[in-house]
Design an enzyme around this catalytic site. Structure first.
Site, PDB file in Angstrom:
ATOM      1  CG  HIS A 113     -33.809  -5.387 -21.114  1.00 57.80           C
ATOM      2  ND1 HIS A 113     -33.213  -6.611 -20.881  1.00 57.80           N
ATOM      3  CD2 HIS A 113     -33.012  -4.462 -20.542  1.00 57.80           C
ATOM      4  CE1 HIS A 113     -32.092  -6.421 -20.198  1.00 57.80           C
ATOM      5  NE2 HIS A 113     -31.954  -5.126 -19.976  1.00 57.80           N
ATOM      6  CD  GLN A 177     -45.302   1.625 -14.023  1.00 58.54           C
ATOM      7  OE1 GLN A 177     -45.680   2.129 -15.080  1.00 58.54           O
ATOM      8  NE2 GLN A 177     -46.020   1.664 -12.918  1.00 58.54           N
TER       9      GLN A 177
HETATM   10  C1  GAR Z   1     -39.391  -9.674 -16.591  1.00 57.23           C
HETATM   11  O1  GAR Z   1     -38.956  -8.752 -15.635  1.00 57.23           O
HETATM   12  C2  GAR Z   1     -38.763  -9.367 -17.939  1.00 57.23           C
HETATM   13  O2  GAR Z   1     -38.627  -8.007 -18.212  1.00 57.23           O
HETATM   14  C3  GAR Z   1     -37.409 -10.029 -17.782  1.00 57.23           C
HETATM   15  O3  GAR Z   1     -37.679 -11.237 -17.112  1.00 57.23           O
HETATM   16  C4  GAR Z   1     -38.835 -11.081 -16.290  1.00 57.23           C
HETATM   17  C5  GAR Z   1     -39.819 -12.172 -16.639  1.00 57.23           C
HETATM   18  O4  GAR Z   1     -40.924 -12.171 -15.790  1.00 57.23           O
HETATM   19  N1  GAR Z   1     -36.794 -10.235 -19.063  1.00 57.23           N
HETATM   20  C6  GAR Z   1     -35.475 -10.174 -19.270  1.00 57.23           C
HETATM   21  O5  GAR Z   1     -34.680  -9.963 -18.391  1.00 57.23           O
HETATM   22  C7  GAR Z   1     -35.057 -10.404 -20.696  1.00 57.23           C
HETATM   23  N2  GAR Z   1     -33.710  -9.972 -20.921  1.00 57.23           N
HETATM   24  P1  GAR Z   1     -42.264 -12.935 -16.199  1.00 57.23           P
HETATM   25  O6  GAR Z   1     -41.862 -14.350 -16.638  1.00 57.23           O
HETATM   26  O7  GAR Z   1     -43.066 -12.972 -14.926  1.00 57.23           O
HETATM   27  O8  GAR Z   1     -42.925 -12.173 -17.306  1.00 57.23           O
END
Ligand code: GAR
Length: 194
Positions: A113, A177
């Protein structure tokens, strides 16, 4: 072999970071673990192409095809279970899971998160952190429990919120990060459950 199943909804950059770490750090040899499948609730999730290119099994369970959260989660669990997962990893999976789904994978279901939980559960974390005047923001990896964005914390990393930051600039700083701490937290989990 311990199978890791990763659930995504979009770009899948965290999933890609985990797949690359598994390869680079030889998780198969060190932990007897591999990324066995990547499953999306969205047919157009960009991360699916990366997974296919790595020779990883992929599947799509479109949430809009199901009349309720329970029905979707039952279908999703069936696809997940086909890969006999030791660990299920939510990586940008943007669906709220039912208590039944969470209970099924209790102790082996992780989430990332983009905030320093327990601050800012839910959506728009970066905008909310800027609006609240936070001087630091960050990322949390945690065990999933029935309550959204709660559960025992496994890892966190903080980044500064800079003057004149935009949500996009802060998100990019946090995401860098995320790509470091999520693979590390999973490797720790695999090591502890060896
Ligand atoms: C990431 O920043 C993750 O932490 C967030 O969505 C993004 C996905 O990026 N997740 C949430 O907000 C869950 N509540 P990615 O598809 O490039 O990994």
């Amino acid at each position: 072999m311990k199978n890791i199943v990763i659930l995504i909804s979009g770009g899948g950059s965290n999933m890609a970071a985990i797949v690359r770490a598994a390869e680079r750090e030889r998780w198969a040899r060190r932990f007897g673990a591999r990324v066995a499948a990547v499953i999306s609730n969205k047919v157009d999730a960009a991360g699916l192409g990366f997974a296919q290119g790595q020779g990883i099994a992929t599947a799509v369970v479109p949430h809009q095809d199901y009349p309720s959260r329970e029905a979707f989660d039952a279908a999703l669990a069936e696809v997940v279970d086909a890969h006999a997962p030791a660990l299920v990893v939510l990586a940008g999976f943007m669906r709220i899971l039912t208590p039944g789904f969470v209970a099924r994978y209790q102790g082996r279901l992780l989430n990332i998160h983009p905030s320093l939980l327990p601050a800012f559960p839910g959506l728009h974390t970066h905008r909310r952190a800027i609006e609240a005047g936070c001087r630091v923001a960050g990322v949390t990896v945690h065990q999933v429990t029935a309550e959204l964005d709660h559960g025992p914390i496994l890892a966190q990393a903080a980044v500064p919120v800079l003057p004149d930051d935009t949500p996009e600039a802060l998100a990019a700083r946090v995401l860098a990060q995320e790509h470091r701490v999520y693979p590390q937290a999973i490797a720790n989990w695999l090591n502890e459950t060896k």
